[in-house]
Each structure stands twice: as C-alpha cells, then as structure tokens.
Design a protein around this motif. Structure first.
Motif, PDB file in Angstrom:
ATOM      1  N   UNK A 163       0.655  -1.301  -0.048  1.00 43.57           N
ATOM      2  CA  UNK A 163      -0.055   0.149  -0.060  1.00 43.57           C
ATOM      3  C   UNK A 163       0.887   1.360  -0.013  1.00 43.57           C
ATOM      4  N   UNK A 164       0.363   2.260  -0.854  1.00 48.02           N
ATOM      5  CA  UNK A 164       1.241   3.495  -0.698  1.00 48.02           C
ATOM      6  C   UNK A 164       0.144   4.755  -0.452  1.00 48.02           C
ATOM      7  N   UNK A 165       0.587   4.931   0.684  1.00 45.76           N
ATOM      8  CA  UNK A 165      -0.148   6.405   1.228  1.00 45.76           C
ATOM      9  C   UNK A 165       0.295   7.559   0.664  1.00 45.76           C
ATOM     10  N   UNK A 166      -0.541   8.053  -0.249  1.00 47.98           N
ATOM     11  CA  UNK A 166       0.118   9.278  -0.878  1.00 47.98           C
ATOM     12  C   UNK A 166      -1.060  10.404  -0.732  1.00 47.98           C
ATOM     13  N   UNK A 167      -1.044  11.386   0.141  1.00 48.07           N
ATOM     14  CA  UNK A 167      -2.048  12.449   0.292  1.00 48.07           C
ATOM     15  C   UNK A 167      -1.662  13.271  -1.015  1.00 48.07           C
ATOM     16  N   UNK A 168      -2.753  13.610  -1.418  1.00 49.21           N
ATOM     17  CA  UNK A 168      -2.747  14.129  -3.004  1.00 49.21           C
ATOM     18  C   UNK A 168      -2.266  15.677  -2.865  1.00 49.21           C
ATOM     19  N   UNK A 169      -2.462  16.187  -1.727  1.00 56.72           N
ATOM     20  CA  UNK A 169      -2.098  17.765  -1.671  1.00 56.72           C
ATOM     21  C   UNK A 169      -0.437  17.792  -1.202  1.00 56.72           C
ATOM     22  N   UNK A 170       0.333  16.625  -1.337  1.00 54.26           N
ATOM     23  CA  UNK A 170       1.642  16.624  -1.055  1.00 54.26           C
ATOM     24  C   UNK A 170       2.401  16.158  -2.320  1.00 54.26           C
ATOM     25  N   UNK A 171       1.602  15.471  -3.651  1.00 53.39           N
ATOM     26  CA  UNK A 171       2.229  14.863  -4.497  1.00 53.39           C
ATOM     27  C   UNK A 171       2.528  16.213  -5.724  1.00 53.39           C
ATOM     28  N   UNK A 172       3.875  16.104  -5.831  1.00 59.57           N
ATOM     29  CA  UNK A 172       4.392  17.371  -6.665  1.00 59.57           C
ATOM     30  C   UNK A 172       4.324  18.727  -6.207  1.00 59.57           C
ATOM     31  N   UNK A 173       3.798  18.896  -4.923  1.00 55.89           N
ATOM     32  CA  UNK A 173       3.737  20.442  -4.554  1.00 55.89           C
ATOM     33  C   UNK A 173       4.842  20.917  -3.793  1.00 55.89           C
ATOM     34  N   UNK A 174       5.783  19.826  -3.407  1.00 58.18           N
ATOM     35  CA  UNK A 174       6.849  20.495  -2.283  1.00 58.18           C
ATOM     36  C   UNK A 174       6.438  20.445  -1.134  1.00 58.18           C
ATOM     37  N   UNK A 175       5.006  20.105  -0.897  1.00 56.32           N
ATOM     38  CA  UNK A 175       4.291  20.273   0.716  1.00 56.32           C
ATOM     39  C   UNK A 175       4.506  18.697   1.163  1.00 56.32           C
ATOM     40  N   UNK A 176       5.281  18.255   2.094  1.00 52.41           N
ATOM     41  CA  UNK A 176       5.045  16.924   2.603  1.00 52.41           C
ATOM     42  C   UNK A 176       4.489  17.038   3.980  1.00 52.41           C
ATOM     43  N   UNK A 177       3.672  15.859   4.000  1.00 47.95           N
ATOM     44  CA  UNK A 177       3.347  15.246   5.278  1.00 47.95           C
ATOM     45  C   UNK A 177       4.316  15.552   6.264  1.00 47.95           C
ATOM     46  N   UNK A 178       3.888  16.066   7.319  1.00 47.79           N
ATOM     47  CA  UNK A 178       5.148  15.687   8.539  1.00 47.79           C
ATOM     48  C   UNK A 178       5.157  14.286   9.043  1.00 47.79           C
ATOM     49  N   UNK A 179       6.281  14.153   9.350  1.00 46.26           N
ATOM     50  CA  UNK A 179       6.549  12.677  10.028  1.00 46.26           C
ATOM     51  C   UNK A 179       5.493  12.116  10.997  1.00 46.26           C
ATOM     52  N   UNK A 180       4.828  13.103  11.678  1.00 50.20           N
ATOM     53  CA  UNK A 180       3.867  12.797  12.629  1.00 50.20           C
ATOM     54  C   UNK A 180       2.397  12.449  11.618  1.00 50.20           C
ATOM     55  N   UNK A 181       2.234  13.362  10.844  1.00 47.53           N
ATOM     56  CA  UNK A 181       0.958  13.137   9.977  1.00 47.53           C
ATOM     57  C   UNK A 181       1.096  11.535   9.453  1.00 47.53           C
ATOM     58  N   UNK A 182       2.275  11.429   8.829  1.00 46.95           N
ATOM     59  CA  UNK A 182       2.614  10.187   8.065  1.00 46.95           C
ATOM     60  C   UNK A 182       2.500   8.839   9.069  1.00 46.95           C
ATOM     61  N   UNK A 183       3.157   8.910  10.127  1.00 40.16           N
ATOM     62  CA  UNK A 183       2.869   7.871  11.179  1.00 40.16           C
ATOM     63  C   UNK A 183       1.374   7.818  11.655  1.00 40.16           C
ATOM     64  N   UNK A 184       0.612   8.658  11.894  1.00 44.38           N
ATOM     65  CA  UNK A 184      -0.557   8.615  12.290  1.00 44.38           C
ATOM     66  C   UNK A 184      -1.586   7.816  11.431  1.00 44.38           C
ATOM     67  N   UNK A 185      -1.386   8.269  10.050  1.00 39.42           N
ATOM     68  CA  UNK A 185      -2.241   7.396   9.009  1.00 39.42           C
ATOM     69  C   UNK A 185      -1.809   6.127   8.727  1.00 39.42           C
ATOM     70  N   UNK A 186      -0.578   6.014   8.716  1.00 40.20           N
ATOM     71  CA  UNK A 186      -0.017   4.636   8.455  1.00 40.20           C
ATOM     72  C   UNK A 186      -0.554   3.726   9.422  1.00 40.20           C
ATOM     73  N   UNK A 187      -0.677   4.199  10.644  1.00 44.75           N
ATOM     74  CA  UNK A 187      -1.024   3.245  11.771  1.00 44.75           C
ATOM     75  C   UNK A 187      -2.419   3.085  11.474  1.00 44.75           C
ATOM     76  N   UNK A 188      -3.358   4.056  11.153  1.00 47.75           N
ATOM     77  CA  UNK A 188      -4.653   3.748  10.818  1.00 47.75           C
ATOM     78  C   UNK A 188      -5.012   2.688   9.771  1.00 47.75           C
TER      79      UNK A 188
END
Ligand code: PEP
Length: 249
Positions: A163-188
């Motif tokens: 599975x690849x979690x890709x927040x659409x707002x972060x794709x190719x925009x230079x905006x990255x999910x924070x490490x905390x945001x990534x961990x939170x949703x990967x755990x979900x």
C-alpha cells in the motif's frame, strides 16, 4: 517481516534513451542493502530498462495496466504484457489515474485481481485531497479506498499487496506530510488491515509514503514505525536524489 521499499514513479517522463541512462545510474549505485528498490517506468521503457538491472535488490514496475486480460482494447497494456517485459510490480490507483482518467475503486478492484493473477505485486495507492484532510475526513477516505479496492481479496491474496499512502495535496507540490501526520495515518491503515485480515498480515504488509519525498526529508519520514519506505515521483528522475532517499533508511 515486511519489506522496506523505495519505488520510483517516473510518470510520463524520459525518452527510452534517457530512461536507459537513468536506470544505469541507479543500478550502479544500488548496493544490495535490505531495501527493495523499484523503478516504475513508462510501458515502452520496460524491456530496455530491464536490461540495465543487474542488482539483486533492484526491480522493475509499471505505473498502470488494463482491467482486461487481453483482446480488442486498442491502446491498452495488459498485466501479462507487463510481466512478460520483466516487471514484478504495478502501481495501481495513483491519484493522477483516479482524477484524470476517472479510475474508481471498483475498476481498481478488477485491476488488482488481474495483476495478482499474473504474479505481479500491486502497489495500491490511497490518499485524500486537501479538502478532505481539512474536513477531517482523511481516515475515512483511505479506509473506503481500501474497503472497495482491496478488501474483496482473500487473506492469501491480500498478503501480496503493497500500500502506498499518498496525500494528494503533497504530490508534486513540495508540501510533505509531517513525520507525525504520516505515522498517524499509516497506523490507521495498518489497524484497518488488522481489523479485516488479522494482526499477522497487517504487520507483514508494507505501507509506504508518497508525496514530495526527498533526500532531505526521507530519513525523518522513514524512521516512523509504520512507514516502510516511499513512492517517489519527482526525485526519482535523478539517480543521485533517488539513491539519497534509498540510503536514508
Ligand atoms: C507520486 O506521484 O507518486 C509522488 C509521490 O510524486 P512526488 O514525489 O513528485 O510528490
């Protein structure tokens, strides 16, 4: 134990000749660590890029395939064709396919089945758009994508999925999910897998992050317990940048 994976999504970039050079550059730099490295190239590059790959941990992937096995579907490329070109992986449900080409979870469920039948591993993308995150709906969005695109699989079939979690707002925009945001949703995501298929399968499923991942932020993202690597767009088009991400593990 689940795999650590860094997959490059070249999208619709590079000529075949440029792709050969890029693949050579990556192959030269891959040093046989415990990270599975995957180059997801345009269809027409697959056979040539396969010739450049000699390292044991370096694999080939496609970015899409047809929802039909074969037949009168002009312009389409089948999973069997992708496999016969030497690929082992196929990205399915990338947000660009979902939004520009109208790919629905029900179509993607058909593609997942066909990809598995052809002994390829789907890298199944999920992720919310900015509006959905701002409305606090991001967990529900990815769960629905998983329910409809993947949860019709048997447990043995699901065990083969990445599975690849890709927040659409972060794709190719230079905006990255924070490490905390990534961990939170990967755990979900992992908990959602566990609720359906049990904790052993959930623990063994690789869940990778995508969205403006670069050598400078990869280490922080990958150090999270539920982030098992990355799906890399822009930075996969430069061998040094891409390998900077691989070595961030
Ligand atoms: C992608 O398209 O899968 C992606 C993650 O792109 P980028 O790294 O350029 O944001």
């Amino acid at each position: 134990m689940r795999k650590k994976i860094v997959a490059g999504n070249w999208k619709m970039n590079t000529t075949v000749q440029e792709g050969i050079e890029l693949a050579k550059g990556v192959n030269d730099k891959v040093s046989g660590s415990d990270v599975t490295v995957i180059l997801c190239t345009p269809f027409v590059h697959l056979t040539e890029v396969k010739r450049q790959i000699s390292k044991e941990t370096l694999y080939l992937g496609a970015q899409n395939c047809s929802d039909h096995q074969s037949g009168a579907y002009t312009g389409e490329v089948s999973a069997a064709m992708v496999k016969s070109a030497g690929a082992d992986y196929v990205i399915l449900g990338h947000s660009e396919r979902r939004s520009y080409y109208g790919e629905t979870d029900s179509l993607l469920a058909d593609k997942v089945k066909i990809v598995l039948e052809n002994n390829l591993t789907p890298i199944f993308c999920v992720g919310e758009v900015l509006k959905e995150r701002e409305a606090g709906k991001h967990f529900d969005v990815v769960k629905k994508q998983m329910n409809e695109g993947l949860f019709n699989l048997s447990a043995p079939e699901f065990s083969k999925i990445v599975i690849a979690y890709e927040p659409v707002w972060a794709i190719g925009t230079g905006k990255t999910a924070t490490a905390e945001q990534a961990q939170e949703i990967h755990k979900v995501i992992r908990d959602h897998i566990a609720a359906k298929y049990g904790s052993e399968i959930a623990e063994n499923t690789s869940v990778i992050y995508g969205g403006s991942c670069k050598p400078s932020n990869a280490k922080e993202l990958f150090s999270n317990p539920d982030v098992d690597g990355g799906l890399i767009g822009g930075a996969s088009l430069n061998a040094d940048d891409f390998m900077g991400i691989v070595t961030a593990f």
